[in-house]
Design a protein around this motif. Structure first.
Motif, PDB file in Angstrom:
ATOM      1  N   LEU A   1     -12.654   8.609   3.227  1.00  0.00           N
ATOM      2  CA  LEU A   1     -13.276   7.316   3.508  1.00  0.00           C
ATOM      3  C   LEU A   1     -14.620   7.500   4.209  1.00  0.00           C
ATOM      4  O   LEU A   1     -15.626   6.903   3.813  1.00  0.00           O
ATOM      5  CB  LEU A   1     -12.353   6.455   4.358  1.00  0.00           C
TER       6      LEU A   1
ATOM      7  N   TRP B   1     -27.530  -0.158   8.330  1.00  0.00           N
ATOM      8  CA  TRP B   1     -26.682  -0.534   7.197  1.00  0.00           C
ATOM      9  C   TRP B   1     -27.259  -1.797   6.597  1.00  0.00           C
ATOM     10  O   TRP B   1     -27.397  -2.802   7.273  1.00  0.00           O
ATOM     11  CB  TRP B   1     -25.248  -0.753   7.675  1.00  0.00           C
TER      12      TRP B   1
ATOM     13  N   ILE C   1     -13.481  -2.416  -0.765  1.00  0.00           N
ATOM     14  CA  ILE C   1     -12.895  -1.080  -0.830  1.00  0.00           C
ATOM     15  C   ILE C   1     -11.604  -1.217  -1.625  1.00  0.00           C
ATOM     16  O   ILE C   1     -10.727  -1.999  -1.264  1.00  0.00           O
ATOM     17  CB  ILE C   1     -12.601  -0.506   0.562  1.00  0.00           C
TER      18      ILE C   1
ATOM     19  N   GLN D   1     -17.968   5.870  -4.626  1.00  0.00           N
ATOM     20  CA  GLN D   1     -18.558   4.972  -3.635  1.00  0.00           C
ATOM     21  C   GLN D   1     -19.085   3.672  -4.227  1.00  0.00           C
ATOM     22  O   GLN D   1     -19.390   2.758  -3.496  1.00  0.00           O
ATOM     23  CB  GLN D   1     -19.653   5.670  -2.835  1.00  0.00           C
TER      24      GLN D   1
ATOM     25  N   GLN E   1     -17.233   8.851   1.734  1.00  0.00           N
ATOM     26  CA  GLN E   1     -17.733   7.840   0.812  1.00  0.00           C
ATOM     27  C   GLN E   1     -18.621   6.813   1.510  1.00  0.00           C
ATOM     28  O   GLN E   1     -19.616   6.354   0.952  1.00  0.00           O
ATOM     29  CB  GLN E   1     -16.571   7.148   0.100  1.00  0.00           C
ATOM     30  N   LEU E   2     -18.275   6.458   2.752  1.00  0.00           N
ATOM     31  CA  LEU E   2     -19.135   5.551   3.515  1.00  0.00           C
ATOM     32  C   LEU E   2     -20.485   6.210   3.806  1.00  0.00           C
ATOM     33  O   LEU E   2     -21.526   5.555   3.754  1.00  0.00           O
ATOM     34  CB  LEU E   2     -18.456   5.142   4.818  1.00  0.00           C
ATOM     35  N   SER E   3     -20.479   7.503   4.108  1.00  0.00           N
ATOM     36  CA  SER E   3     -21.737   8.224   4.352  1.00  0.00           C
ATOM     37  C   SER E   3     -22.599   8.252   3.106  1.00  0.00           C
ATOM     38  O   SER E   3     -23.811   8.032   3.171  1.00  0.00           O
ATOM     39  CB  SER E   3     -21.448   9.655   4.801  1.00  0.00           C
TER      40      SER E   3
ATOM     41  N   ARG F   1     -22.557   6.116   0.714  1.00  0.00           N
ATOM     42  CA  ARG F   1     -23.031   4.748   0.482  1.00  0.00           C
ATOM     43  C   ARG F   1     -24.176   4.405   1.433  1.00  0.00           C
ATOM     44  O   ARG F   1     -25.148   3.750   1.053  1.00  0.00           O
ATOM     45  CB  ARG F   1     -21.882   3.766   0.649  1.00  0.00           C
ATOM     46  N   LEU F   2     -24.094   4.854   2.672  1.00  0.00           N
ATOM     47  CA  LEU F   2     -25.158   4.617   3.648  1.00  0.00           C
ATOM     48  C   LEU F   2     -26.445   5.303   3.209  1.00  0.00           C
ATOM     49  O   LEU F   2     -27.525   4.704   3.225  1.00  0.00           O
ATOM     50  CB  LEU F   2     -24.727   5.108   5.028  1.00  0.00           C
TER      51      LEU F   2
ATOM     52  N   MET G   1     -16.439   1.231  -4.129  1.00  0.00           N
ATOM     53  CA  MET G   1     -15.716   2.167  -3.286  1.00  0.00           C
ATOM     54  C   MET G   1     -14.242   2.138  -3.656  1.00  0.00           C
ATOM     55  O   MET G   1     -13.571   1.131  -3.516  1.00  0.00           O
ATOM     56  CB  MET G   1     -15.896   1.864  -1.808  1.00  0.00           C
TER      57      MET G   1
END
Length: 92
Positions: A57, A9, A16, A28, A60-62, A64-65, A31
């Motif tokens: 969630l 990361w 968020i 994202q 969206q985190l995936s 963004r990663l 977010m």
């Protein structure tokens, strides 16, 4: 999440936004996750409730990663070097 994905990361922090209505189910950058519904003009489509918020969630985190790896300005390593992006041979 980065542990299971095998991708570091890069961002040190980010915001968020939890909103009541949003024009999409999630976003994202920035977010944003709607709690009540997707609003398009005067129409409101309710979003799934309960555990679906956690799934949104994580989704969206995936995104963004993966975005951190794919954007040239944030590239730590090339995404094609990622093990899951390698071609596999068909079983014999």
């Amino acid at each position: 999440m980065s542990y299971y994905a095998g991708i570091d990361w890069v961002e040190s922090d980010f915001d968020i936004y939890i909103v009541k209505y949003f024009p999409d189910y999630a976003c994202q950058r920035p977010m944003t996750i709607p709690l009540e519904g997707k609003k398009n003009g005067s129409q409101i489509i309710s979003v799934p409730q309960g555990l679906s918020h956690y799934i949104t969630l994580f989704q969206q985190l995936s995104k963004r990663l993966l975005e951190q790896v794919m954007l040239p300005a944030r590239r730590v390593h090339h995404w094609r070097a990622y093990p899951m992006m390698q071609k596999t041979r068909a079983p014999v």
